[in-house]
Motif scaffolding. Sequence first.
Motif, mmCIF file in Angstrom:
data_model
loop_
_atom_site.group_PDB
_atom_site.id
_atom_site.type_symbol
_atom_site.label_atom_id
_atom_site.label_comp_id
_atom_site.label_asym_id
_atom_site.label_seq_id
_atom_site.Cartn_x
_atom_site.Cartn_y
_atom_site.Cartn_z
ATOM 1 N N ALA A 151 0.762 -1.029 0.016
ATOM 2 C CA ALA A 151 -0.040 -0.077 0.112
ATOM 3 C C ALA A 151 0.905 1.317 -0.095
ATOM 4 C CB ALA A 151 -1.015 0.040 1.026
ATOM 5 N N GLY A 152 0.303 2.231 -0.425
ATOM 6 C CA GLY A 152 1.135 3.475 -0.444
ATOM 7 C C GLY A 152 2.247 3.385 -1.360
ATOM 8 N N PRO A 153 3.350 4.312 -1.222
ATOM 9 C CA PRO A 153 3.414 5.376 -0.265
ATOM 10 C C PRO A 153 2.515 6.518 -0.541
ATOM 11 C CG PRO A 153 5.226 5.462 -1.586
ATOM 12 C CD PRO A 153 4.690 4.268 -2.042
ATOM 13 N N TRP A 154 2.233 7.135 0.650
ATOM 14 C CA TRP A 154 1.461 8.220 0.507
ATOM 15 C C TRP A 154 1.941 9.589 0.650
ATOM 16 C CZ3 TRP A 154 1.169 4.162 3.629
ATOM 17 C CH2 TRP A 154 0.083 2.967 3.238
ATOM 18 N N SER A 155 1.336 10.666 0.139
ATOM 19 C CA SER A 155 2.007 12.069 0.054
ATOM 20 C C SER A 155 0.892 13.115 0.162
ATOM 21 C CB SER A 155 2.919 12.146 -1.135
ATOM 22 O OG SER A 155 3.121 13.471 -1.342
ATOM 23 N N VAL A 156 1.366 14.384 0.697
ATOM 24 C CA VAL A 156 0.019 15.363 0.640
ATOM 25 C C VAL A 156 0.042 15.917 -0.709
ATOM 26 C CG1 VAL A 156 0.663 15.921 3.202
ATOM 27 C CG2 VAL A 156 2.208 16.959 1.469
ATOM 28 N N MET A 157 1.250 15.589 -1.645
ATOM 29 C CA MET A 157 0.928 16.068 -2.929
ATOM 30 C C MET A 157 0.081 15.268 -3.725
ATOM 31 S SD MET A 157 3.183 18.617 -2.831
ATOM 32 C CE MET A 157 3.410 18.681 -4.489
ATOM 33 N N GLY A 176 21.708 7.203 8.547
ATOM 34 C CA GLY A 176 21.977 8.597 9.529
ATOM 35 C C GLY A 176 21.472 9.725 8.687
ATOM 36 N N LYS A 177 21.510 9.699 7.318
ATOM 37 C CA LYS A 177 20.883 10.777 6.766
ATOM 38 C C LYS A 177 19.401 10.904 7.130
ATOM 39 C CE LYS A 177 20.207 12.838 2.388
ATOM 40 N NZ LYS A 177 20.645 12.892 0.778
ATOM 41 N N ASP A 178 18.623 9.911 7.076
ATOM 42 C CA ASP A 178 17.332 9.777 7.425
ATOM 43 C C ASP A 178 17.011 10.144 8.762
ATOM 44 O OD1 ASP A 178 16.570 8.673 5.010
ATOM 45 O OD2 ASP A 178 16.851 6.494 5.766
ATOM 46 N N ARG A 179 17.837 9.729 9.662
ATOM 47 C CA ARG A 179 17.657 10.095 11.174
ATOM 48 C C ARG A 179 17.888 11.727 11.396
ATOM 49 N NH1 ARG A 179 20.311 5.146 11.927
ATOM 50 N NH2 ARG A 179 22.172 6.186 11.960
ATOM 51 N N SER A 180 18.884 12.319 10.737
ATOM 52 C CA SER A 180 19.114 13.733 10.829
ATOM 53 C C SER A 180 18.219 14.424 10.205
ATOM 54 C CB SER A 180 20.739 14.115 10.459
ATOM 55 O OG SER A 180 20.591 13.927 8.730
ATOM 56 N N GLY A 181 17.449 13.997 9.184
ATOM 57 C CA GLY A 181 16.589 14.743 8.351
ATOM 58 C C GLY A 181 15.319 14.782 9.003
ATOM 59 N N ILE A 182 14.807 13.718 9.898
ATOM 60 C CA ILE A 182 13.480 13.599 10.552
ATOM 61 C C ILE A 182 13.872 14.496 11.992
ATOM 62 C CG2 ILE A 182 13.998 11.688 12.137
ATOM 63 C CD1 ILE A 182 10.847 12.213 9.810
ATOM 64 N N TRP A 233 6.805 10.775 2.974
ATOM 65 C CA TRP A 233 5.774 11.718 3.662
ATOM 66 C C TRP A 233 6.448 12.899 4.296
ATOM 67 C CZ3 TRP A 233 0.407 11.499 3.622
ATOM 68 C CH2 TRP A 233 -0.224 12.508 4.686
ATOM 69 N N PHE A 234 7.650 12.886 4.744
ATOM 70 C CA PHE A 234 8.372 13.799 5.621
ATOM 71 C C PHE A 234 9.514 14.463 5.046
ATOM 72 C CE2 PHE A 234 6.041 11.268 8.809
ATOM 73 C CZ PHE A 234 5.372 12.337 9.510
ATOM 74 N N LEU A 235 10.216 13.545 4.070
ATOM 75 C CA LEU A 235 11.745 13.970 3.733
ATOM 76 C C LEU A 235 11.940 14.523 2.298
ATOM 77 C CD1 LEU A 235 13.682 11.662 6.061
ATOM 78 C CD2 LEU A 235 13.101 13.931 6.399
ATOM 79 N N ASP A 236 11.500 13.453 1.552
ATOM 80 C CA ASP A 236 11.715 13.796 -0.047
ATOM 81 C C ASP A 236 11.475 15.265 -0.619
ATOM 82 O OD1 ASP A 236 12.877 11.522 0.181
ATOM 83 O OD2 ASP A 236 11.621 10.283 -1.303
ATOM 84 N N PRO A 237 12.059 16.099 -1.204
ATOM 85 C CA PRO A 237 11.863 17.185 -1.527
ATOM 86 C C PRO A 237 10.329 17.277 -2.337
ATOM 87 C CG PRO A 237 14.060 17.113 -1.670
ATOM 88 C CD PRO A 237 13.373 15.808 -1.507
#
Length: 423
Positions: A72-78, A222-228, A167-171
């Motif tokens: 299912a998904g992934p989902w986006s506000v876009m 680590g990039k995901d962790r710092s991004g979130i 949902w949170f990180l990809d531009p």
Amino acid sequence: MRRVLGALAVSASMLLVPVSGTAVAASPPRTVITDGAKLAGIKQALRGGHASRAQRDALKVVLDKANTALTAGPWSVMDKPATPPSGDKHDYLSQAPYWWASEKTPENPQGCPYVNKDGQRNPEADAITDHTYRMWAWDAMYYLSLAWYYTGDAKYAKRAALDIRTWFLDPATKMNPNMTFSQIIPCRTTISGTGIIDSTQSFSQLLDTFALLDSGAPGWSGKDRSGIKAWLTQYLDWMRTSPQAKLELAATNNHGTFLDLQNATIAAYLGHRDTARKIVLDAEKNRFPVQFAADGSQQLELSRTMSWHYVNFNLTAWGRMAELGKNLGIDVWKYRAPNGVTLRNVVDQLIPGALHGAAGWPHQQIGVFDQSIAADIFHAAAEEAHDSDAAAALKQMPLPAGGDTWPVRVSCFPLDPPNTSAS
């Protein structure tokens, strides 16, 4: 009601099994809400082959949900068809669910002004997909991370990471860290904070999701962790300083409880434990006397047309606040307000409704009377407050139709209101 993610059968071979007949020690994850030591103990019991029947059954349900979330998904506000007033589709957008047009005519095509019909969901709100996708996405992230933690299967962690990044990180797909346009009311331009409940009712589950993945999940970098953490820092700032948030913080009912809970969990995950502790302690001091009468009744929630739902809804927040407090060295269950009320007193007020349904609940509840929604707070009261009355009720009341997953979650799960949105 909360959308159930999946009904796929899970074979016994998918469960954790002993390695050479010995249990594998599991280090506790640094979860924010859930007791990490409990999770580690359950994991060790599953791997050692000495888990209870209830734990094995609960894990099967969790894996059903996680397996469905794999595709299912992934989902986006876009993905929403509408554009917020800002002109930026990265901003979250939803419509207040209990507000209805007066009458739409050629002279008044919008039907202004919109009027409130408490508990009656306007189907117009479903045309904006952010609130539904938010619910599906955040549930998927949680169940996928929990499935990875217990099974060690990388596919669950990698899919959770994909959903989070989308949902949170990809531009191209991320949500901006604000809820400025949540639960807007057509025809109105005044600022309101009530829409923040779209986030606060379930956002705290994500902090445990991130913490589980932080414990070594493949595909979570680590990039995901710092991004979130950067996203959360901006979100918490908005949740404490925006005009909408200031109005919501002043709310005396479940809205205020949930915003305190959300802000405290974000602060705790970011390492600001003193800030998180202050929020919890202030919530005890300031909200108990307003929300809970001496007999344990919740007058602000009992005044609603869906009173059974809303007393449970508010107690879900308090159950999670107590779990967070435990991790911060605060025993919310032992707190006694000046009027003498304790959280256990409030929980025990629900027992007649949980056991007998509408016949045991002398308050208004339009729509379905779901006795099972009290199960999690009864579990919490039984385990943390040694509430024998709640423990006895659990043995007699209906449990969630999809299966009781408490034995592997061991925390109050966010309760979405009927028809997928709250107000």
